[in-house]
Design an enzyme around this catalytic site. Structure first.
Site, PDB file in Angstrom:
ATOM      1  N   THR A 165     -43.785  16.144 118.502  1.00 55.57           N
ATOM      2  CA  THR A 165     -45.006  16.907 118.677  1.00 55.57           C
ATOM      3  C   THR A 165     -46.140  16.061 119.220  1.00 55.57           C
ATOM      4  O   THR A 165     -46.947  16.516 120.017  1.00 55.57           O
ATOM      5  CB  THR A 165     -45.414  17.492 117.321  1.00 55.57           C
ATOM      6  OG1 THR A 165     -44.221  17.877 116.639  1.00 55.57           O
ATOM      7  CG2 THR A 165     -46.300  18.690 117.501  1.00 55.57           C
ATOM      8  N   TYR A 166     -46.223  14.822 118.765  1.00 58.60           N
ATOM      9  CA  TYR A 166     -47.401  14.030 119.104  1.00 58.60           C
ATOM     10  C   TYR A 166     -47.082  12.765 119.865  1.00 58.60           C
ATOM     11  O   TYR A 166     -47.984  12.076 120.303  1.00 58.60           O
ATOM     12  CB  TYR A 166     -48.119  13.606 117.820  1.00 58.60           C
ATOM     13  CG  TYR A 166     -48.210  14.702 116.814  1.00 58.60           C
ATOM     14  CD1 TYR A 166     -49.145  15.732 117.006  1.00 58.60           C
ATOM     15  CD2 TYR A 166     -47.375  14.745 115.720  1.00 58.60           C
ATOM     16  CE1 TYR A 166     -49.224  16.759 116.102  1.00 58.60           C
ATOM     17  CE2 TYR A 166     -47.465  15.773 114.805  1.00 58.60           C
ATOM     18  CZ  TYR A 166     -48.385  16.778 115.001  1.00 58.60           C
ATOM     19  OH  TYR A 166     -48.457  17.794 114.111  1.00 58.60           O
ATOM     20  N   ALA A 167     -45.837  12.441 119.939  1.00 58.55           N
ATOM     21  CA  ALA A 167     -45.542  11.089 120.381  1.00 58.55           C
ATOM     22  C   ALA A 167     -44.278  11.011 121.215  1.00 58.55           C
ATOM     23  O   ALA A 167     -43.474  11.933 121.227  1.00 58.55           O
ATOM     24  CB  ALA A 167     -45.370  10.200 119.156  1.00 58.55           C
ATOM     25  N   THR A 168     -44.147   9.883 121.907  1.00 62.43           N
ATOM     26  CA  THR A 168     -42.898   9.578 122.590  1.00 62.43           C
ATOM     27  C   THR A 168     -42.372   8.297 121.967  1.00 62.43           C
ATOM     28  O   THR A 168     -43.148   7.380 121.684  1.00 62.43           O
ATOM     29  CB  THR A 168     -43.154   9.377 124.090  1.00 62.43           C
ATOM     30  OG1 THR A 168     -43.817  10.551 124.562  1.00 62.43           O
ATOM     31  CG2 THR A 168     -41.861   9.219 124.846  1.00 62.43           C
ATOM     32  N   ASP A 195     -44.085  18.342 107.269  1.00 57.82           N
ATOM     33  CA  ASP A 195     -43.560  18.626 108.609  1.00 57.82           C
ATOM     34  C   ASP A 195     -42.057  18.341 108.632  1.00 57.82           C
ATOM     35  O   ASP A 195     -41.544  17.711 109.549  1.00 57.82           O
ATOM     36  CB  ASP A 195     -44.301  17.781 109.648  1.00 57.82           C
ATOM     37  CG  ASP A 195     -44.047  18.264 111.084  1.00 57.82           C
ATOM     38  OD1 ASP A 195     -43.617  19.427 111.272  1.00 57.82           O
ATOM     39  OD2 ASP A 195     -44.263  17.469 112.018  1.00 57.82           O
ATOM     40  N   LEU A 230     -36.243   7.429 123.479  1.00 61.44           N
ATOM     41  CA  LEU A 230     -35.339   7.965 122.453  1.00 61.44           C
ATOM     42  C   LEU A 230     -35.598   9.437 122.176  1.00 61.44           C
ATOM     43  O   LEU A 230     -34.709  10.176 121.785  1.00 61.44           O
ATOM     44  CB  LEU A 230     -35.496   7.174 121.149  1.00 61.44           C
ATOM     45  CG  LEU A 230     -35.018   5.727 121.194  1.00 61.44           C
ATOM     46  CD1 LEU A 230     -35.473   4.976 119.955  1.00 61.44           C
ATOM     47  CD2 LEU A 230     -33.494   5.679 121.328  1.00 61.44           C
TER      48      LEU A 230
HETATM   49  P1  ADP Z   1     -43.414  13.112 116.588  1.00 66.55           P
HETATM   50  O1  ADP Z   1     -44.424  12.602 115.633  1.00 66.55           O
HETATM   51  O2  ADP Z   1     -43.953  13.264 117.936  1.00 66.55           O
HETATM   52  O3  ADP Z   1     -42.734  14.333 116.094  1.00 66.55           O
HETATM   53  P2  ADP Z   1     -41.086  11.578 115.832  1.00 66.55           P
HETATM   54  O4  ADP Z   1     -41.391  10.393 115.010  1.00 66.55           O
HETATM   55  O5  ADP Z   1     -40.593  12.756 115.110  1.00 66.55           O
HETATM   56  O6  ADP Z   1     -42.335  11.949 116.732  1.00 66.55           O
HETATM   57  O7  ADP Z   1     -40.028  11.146 116.958  1.00 66.55           O
HETATM   58  C1  ADP Z   1     -39.630  12.007 117.983  1.00 66.55           C
HETATM   59  C2  ADP Z   1     -38.132  11.840 118.256  1.00 66.55           C
HETATM   60  O8  ADP Z   1     -37.827  10.500 118.664  1.00 66.55           O
HETATM   61  C3  ADP Z   1     -37.284  12.091 117.020  1.00 66.55           C
HETATM   62  O9  ADP Z   1     -36.969  13.458 116.886  1.00 66.55           O
HETATM   63  C4  ADP Z   1     -36.051  11.235 117.306  1.00 66.55           C
HETATM   64  O10 ADP Z   1     -35.134  11.924 118.132  1.00 66.55           O
HETATM   65  C5  ADP Z   1     -36.616  10.053 118.078  1.00 66.55           C
HETATM   66  N1  ADP Z   1     -36.941   8.946 117.149  1.00 66.55           N
HETATM   67  C6  ADP Z   1     -38.069   8.809 116.440  1.00 66.55           C
HETATM   68  N2  ADP Z   1     -38.069   7.705 115.672  1.00 66.55           N
HETATM   69  C7  ADP Z   1     -36.901   7.086 115.906  1.00 66.55           C
HETATM   70  C8  ADP Z   1     -36.277   5.885 115.382  1.00 66.55           C
HETATM   71  N3  ADP Z   1     -36.899   5.113 114.476  1.00 66.55           N
HETATM   72  N4  ADP Z   1     -35.038   5.561 115.826  1.00 66.55           N
HETATM   73  C9  ADP Z   1     -34.404   6.364 116.714  1.00 66.55           C
HETATM   74  N5  ADP Z   1     -34.933   7.505 117.231  1.00 66.55           N
HETATM   75  C10 ADP Z   1     -36.165   7.884 116.843  1.00 66.55           C
HETATM   76 MG    MG Z   2     -41.406  14.549 114.811  1.00 69.04          MG
END
Ligand code: ADP
Ligand code: MG
EC number: 2.7.11.1
Length: 469
Positions: free
Chosen positions: A24-27, A134, A20
């Protein structure tokens, strides 16, 4: 490993499918529960090595807390798992993607849509007085595209990360980071207000204020102490400009406070969808009906419009389809009555306008030796002319306010006599005109909201107002 090149990781009880997004830290992957429900979820894979050493433990505690939070504007954390490399957060799936994509596929958002989004996003922070640290469009998700409700993601993580580490910087986060975070590396909850300013700026103008071609350029913009200038186009309301300017104040001690932010007229928390919206709308309708019975069309009209300002959020808030329909039907009736009242009010308004104009002509005759007074009267006449143009209300209002400012100064210096009396009347007329126009502008906005709601059903009003632009 959860890297993009490695395909989705394996996880007990779930089938991971498409990616999806990654932050920054995750996929994050879309996934299905293997068991009975085949519930769709989003699974966020955080590599343990991206966390500060001491933080894994804290993070697990934090996750426990997050699991307990249920809020319409927070992405729900359902569960979590971990293995030797990753922590997996099993979250509610948000089908509408993130705000960044939402903004950029539409280029810019109208103020009204941006406002609803701001109210959603900040409701939680406001209620619990906690900070996110953030905030950026990528961390704001949309529940769906049909009924776009905003949900904050990435909650409670920022504390565990070093925001200025290389990864963060390379992924472009500094665009949303308050200058004190980058320059002083010390900060507090006020950084959220800066980020809100940047997100709002990006929603309205299509790109964030520090958009840059290179990192050097970006760093220069962050470190500079130039005041953030707002583009002239698209034209924004005065309240909106004021709020942006006060959010995007580099010095946190001069930035708008949380208290002032929530009280700011543009944020308009009063009209935020809540359990009270319907009661407030109904109370105003009761007053409107009373004024209508008393034959005070202008007051009744104004009250109906104020009521609509609460019906719109009330419909937003209502989840039950049947009750929603019932409210919509009522609102339809009030809108028709308001339309009828408007015809009555505007014809008596025409009469007033003519009276005012002839009184002004007389005053002009008596002001031949007073160039400043003549000039102020010119402004008033220009305002009247604008007022008669279709869509000229906002400009007319500005001119009236300008003219009034001048005339009030002149009135204070005017010796007693006939001219003073006329001047006094003129000032009163102009004030009445300005008030009337303010109401008109407000009413048009309310009607617009009500019409949108009529056509599409209110939960879709956010979307439809986007396509209206
Ligand atoms: P990080 O901690 O790496 O920033 P995020 O939680 O912000 O990770 O998620 C990265 C991206 O993944 C988001 O910008 C969004 O596009 C997608 N994403 C994250 N969580 C969801 C979710 N619950 N449903 C749909 N898309 C999501
Ligand atoms: Mg994020």
């Amino acid at each position: 490993m959860a890297g993009p090149g490695w395909g989705p990781p394996r996880l007990d009880g779930f089938i991971l499918t498409e990616r999806l997004g990654s932050g920054t830290y995750a996929t994050v992957y879309k996934a299905y529960a293997k068991k009975d429900t085949r519930e769709v979820v989003a699974i966020k894979c955080v590599a343990k090595k991206s966390l500060n050493k001491a933080s894994v433990e804290n993070l697990l505690t934090e996750i426990e807390i997050l699991k307990g939070i249920r809020h319409p504007h927070i992405v729900q954390l359902k569960d979590f798992q971990w293995d030797s490399d990753n922590i997996y957060l099993i979250m509610e799936f948000c089908a509408g993607g993130d705000l960044s994509r939402f903004i950029h596929t539409r280029r810019i958002l109208p103020e009204k849509v941006a406002r609803v989004f701001m109210q959603h996003a900040l409701q939680f922070l406001h209620e619990r007085s906690i900070s996110h640290l953030d905030l950026k469009p990528q961390n704001i998700l949309l529940s769906s595209l049909e009924k776009p409700h905003l949900k904050l993601a990435d909650f409670g993580f920022a504390q565990h990360m070093s925001p200025w580490d290389e990864k963060h910087v390379l992924r472009g986060s500094p665009l949303y980071m308050a200058p004190e975070m980058v320059c002083q590396r010390q900060y507090d909850a006020r950084v959220d207000l800066w980020s809100v300013g940047v997100i709002l700026y990006e929603a309205l103008f299509g790109q964030p204020p520090f958009a840059s071609r290179s990192f050097t350029e970006l760093e220069e913009k962050i470190r500079s102490n130039r005041v953030i200038e707002l583009p002239l186009r698209p034209p924004l309301s005065r309240d909106c400009r004021d709020l942006l300017q006060r959010l995007l104040e580099r010095d946190p001690s001069r930035r708008i406070s949380f208290e002032d932010f929530f009280a700011h007229p543009w944020v308009d928390l009063e009209h935020m969808p809540s359990g009270e919206s319907l009661a407030r709308a109904t109370a105003l309708v009761v007053q409107a009906v009373k004024k209508d019975q008393d034959g005070d069309a202008a007051a009744a009209l104004s009250l109906y419009c104020q009521a609509l300002d609460f019906f719109v959020p009330a419909l937003h808030y209502e989840v039950d389809a049947q009750r929603k329909e019932a409210i919509k039907a009522k609102v339809g009736q009030y809108v028709s009555r308001a339309e009828e009242l408007k015809v009555i009010v505007s014809s008596s308004n025409q009469a007033l306008l003519r009276q005012g104009t002839s009184a002004r002509d007389l005053l002009r005759e008596m002001a031949r030796d007073k160039p400043r007074l003549l000039a102020a009267l010119e402004v008033a006449s220009a305002a009247t002319a604008k007022e008669e143009e279709a869509g000229g209300e906002q400009d007319a209002l500005g001119l009236y306010q300008h003219g009034l400012g001048e005339l009030l100064v002149l009135l204070a210096a005017e010796p007693p006599g006939r001219r003073r009396e006329l001047l006094h009347t003129e000032v009163q007329n102009l004030m009445a005109r300005a008030e009337y126009l303010k109401e008109q502008v407000k009413m048009r906005e309310s009607r617009w909201a009500a019409e949108t709601l009529d056509k599409e059903g209110l939960s879709e009003s956010v979307r439809s107002s986007c396509t209206l632009q």
